[in-house]
Design a protein around this motif. Structure first.
Motif, PDB file in Angstrom:
ATOM      1  N   GLY A 226       6.082   2.871  -5.347  1.00 21.77           N
ATOM      2  CA  GLY A 226       5.706   3.789  -4.278  1.00 21.77           C
ATOM      3  C   GLY A 226       6.311   5.165  -4.424  1.00 21.77           C
TER       4      GLY A 226
ATOM      5  N   ASP B 108       0.795  -1.220   0.000  1.00 20.65           N
ATOM      6  CA  ASP B 108       0.000   0.000   0.000  1.00 20.65           C
ATOM      7  C   ASP B 108       0.829   1.273   0.000  1.00 20.65           C
ATOM      8  OD1 ASP B 108       0.953  -0.149   2.558  1.00 20.65           O
ATOM      9  OD2 ASP B 108      -1.000  -0.446   3.511  1.00 20.65           O
ATOM     10  N   ALA B 109       2.147   1.166  -0.153  1.00 19.59           N
ATOM     11  CA  ALA B 109       2.959   2.367  -0.331  1.00 19.59           C
ATOM     12  C   ALA B 109       2.704   3.002  -1.699  1.00 19.59           C
ATOM     13  CB  ALA B 109       4.438   2.036  -0.184  1.00 19.59           C
ATOM     14  N   THR B 110       2.138   2.221  -2.623  1.00 24.87           N
ATOM     15  CA  THR B 110       1.814   2.718  -3.961  1.00 24.87           C
ATOM     16  C   THR B 110       0.390   3.260  -3.966  1.00 24.87           C
ATOM     17  OG1 THR B 110       3.276   1.045  -4.934  1.00 24.87           O
ATOM     18  CG2 THR B 110       1.686   2.103  -6.408  1.00 24.87           C
ATOM     19  N   ASP B 111       0.221   4.510  -4.379  1.00 23.43           N
ATOM     20  CA  ASP B 111      -1.086   5.164  -4.316  1.00 23.43           C
ATOM     21  C   ASP B 111      -1.930   4.834  -5.543  1.00 23.43           C
ATOM     22  OD1 ASP B 111      -3.247   6.700  -3.646  1.00 23.43           O
ATOM     23  OD2 ASP B 111      -2.262   8.636  -3.946  1.00 23.43           O
TER      24      ASP B 111
END
Length: 366
Positions: free
Chosen positions: A171, A51-54
Motif C-alpha cells: 500500500g 484495497d489499500a494497494t492501488d
C-alpha cells in the motif's frame, strides 16, 4: 561494496534527472530490456491482501479480489469451506474487526470468484509478513484443491523495496512502482513444489496440535521465500515456558515498563520492534484490554464504562506485571488463557504447548 555504492549513486542520479522509479533507472543503466510483455495479466484474476494497494491504477488488474481475513487471530480449524467461512465471519464480527459489515457473504463471494476462474491465470500480490503469508497459503491450498496447475499461478511477493527505507507494505507503493514488480525477482511463476508446500503449511496451521509448525518454519523455498520466517513468528504466539507470555504480550509489557504512557505509544513501539510488522491496532488494543482485565492484572488502564481500550488509554504496569516480565511469575498459571492459534485452542491454566526460549521451538509440557 564500493562499486555497489557507486552504482546506487548513479541510479539515484538518473532517478533525479528522469523521474523514473529505482527499478526502471537501474534497468536502463544495466542495459536491460524494459520488462516482460504484461498484456496477459489484464486477463488474469488478481488476488491481493487489501484495497489499500492501488492495483487498479497499474492498468494490470482488471479483475481483482481482496483476501480480507486476519488468520493469525482466532480459530482456523480443519473444517469444510462453508463451516470455516461461518467460523471466521463470526470471529471477526465478535472481535469488532468486520468494519465493512460484510460477514460471511464477503467470504462466500471471494471463494466463488476464485473458483470461477479455475481455467484461467491467477496473479497474487502479497507481502512478507505473517498476516499475508497465512493468506497466501490459504489461497494456494484452495487453488491446488481446484486442480489449477502451478504454472498458471504467478506470485508477486516482497519484503522490502529499494525506494523505501522501512518497507511497510504494498500500500506504500505508487501504481508505477507496483507495475515494476513483475519485472523483478519478486515475481515468480509457481512450481508444483510450491503448491505442495503451501498445502502442507495450511494443514499445519489448521491442525489441532502444533507439531508440524517447526517443520514449516525450517523450510526454505525459492518460491515461498518468506513462509518459514512467518511460521517462526507464528510459533512465538504460544505462551513462553519462561513467563507464560506470547512475544507480543511481552513486548507490550516491556513498552509500558519503558515509559510508554498510553496504548497508542505501546502499539507504535511494538510495531517498530517487529522485523515485519503484521499486527493491527484493533487486535493489539484487545490484547492490552485482556491484560488489564485478567484475574491478576498485568496492566492498569484508565477506567472506562465498557473497558474499551484505544490509542489514548493511559497504561501502567502492575506489580504482578513487573514480576511476570522479570520471569518471576507465569501469566498463564496466574490468569489462564483462552486463545486460538490456527487450529489449536489454548484454554485454562495448564496448557499443553509452550514456546521454549532455549530451543526456540514449540514444546509439549506435562
Amino acid at each position: 561494496m564500493t562499486k555497489q555504492a557507486d552504482f546506487k549513486r548513479r541510479v539515484r542520479a538518473r532517478m533525479a534527472k528522469t523521474g523514473e522509479s529505482y527499478a526502471a533507472a537501474r534497468r536502463h543503466l544495466l542495459g536491460e530490456p524494459d520488462g516482460p510483455d504484461l498484456d496477459w495479466m489484464a486477463e488474469a484474476l488478481h488476488v491481493s491482501n487489501g484495497d489499500a494497494t492501488d492495483l487498479p491504477g497499474t492498468g494490470l488488474a482488471r479483475r481483482l479480489i481482496y483476501w480480507r481475513d486476519v488468520l493469525h487471530e482466532g480459530p482456523v480449524p480443519a473444517v469444510g469451506s462453508a463451516e470455516l467461512r461461518r467460523i471466521r465471519a463470526a470471529f471477526l464480527i465478535g472481535a469488532g474487526a468486520d468494519d465493512r459489515r460484510e460477514g460471511e457473504q464477503m467470504f462466500a463471494e471471494r471463494d466463488r470468484i476464485l473458483e470461477a476462474n479455475r481455467e484461467g491465470e491467477y496473479v497474487l500480490w502479497f507481502e512478507a509478513d505473517l498476516y499475508d503469508q497465512l493468506q497466501v497459503i490459504q489461497v494456494l491450498s484452495r487453488l491446488a484443491e481446484l486442480g489449477v496447475p502451478a504454472g498458471r499461478i504467478t506470485l508477486i511477493c516482497i519484503g522490502e523495496h529499494p525506494e523505501i527505507a522501512r518497507f511497510g507494505g504494498l500500500g506504500e507503493l505508487r501504481p508505477d512502482q507496483l507495475r515494476e514488480l513483475p519485472a523483478t525477482k519478486a515475481c515468480k511463476r509457481l512450481t508444483p513444489a510450491a503448491l505442495d508446500l503451501a498445502t502442507r503449511a495450511w494443514a499445519a496451521l489448521r491442525a489441532p496440535e502444533p507439531s508440524r509448525l517447526g517443520t514449516i518454519a525450517a523450510t526454505r523455498s525459492t518460491d515461498l521465500r518468506f513462509l518459514g520466517e512467518a511460521f517462526d513468528r507464528l510459533s512465538r504466539k504460544y505462551p513462553s515456558t519462561r513467563d507464560g507470555l506470547s512475544l507480543t504480550e511481552r513486548r507490550i509489557l516491556a513498552a509500558v515498563a519503558d515509559g510508554a504512557p498510553d496504548a497508542g505509544t505501546a502499539f507504535t513501539r511494538l510495531w517498530r520492534r517487529e522485523t515485519r510488522p503484521y499486527l493491527g491496532d484493533t487486535f493489539c488494543f484487545d490484547m492490552i484490554r485482556r491484560l488489564t482485565e485478567a484475574p491478576d492484572p498485568l496492566l492498569r488502564a484508565d477506567a472506562t464504562d465498557d473497558g474499551h481500550v484505544d490509542r489514548l488509554t493511559r497504561l501502567r504496569l502492575t506489580a504482578t506485571g513487573a514480576r511476570v516480565l522479570a520471569g518471576e511469575a507465569d501469566h498463564v498459571a496466574l490468569n489462564g488463557v483462552d486463545r486460538w492459534i490456527g487450529g489449536v485452542h489454548l484454554h485454562g491454566r495448564h496448557v499443553r504447548w509452550r514456546w521454549d526460549e532455549g530451543t526456540e521451538a514449540v514444546t509439549t509440557t506435562t
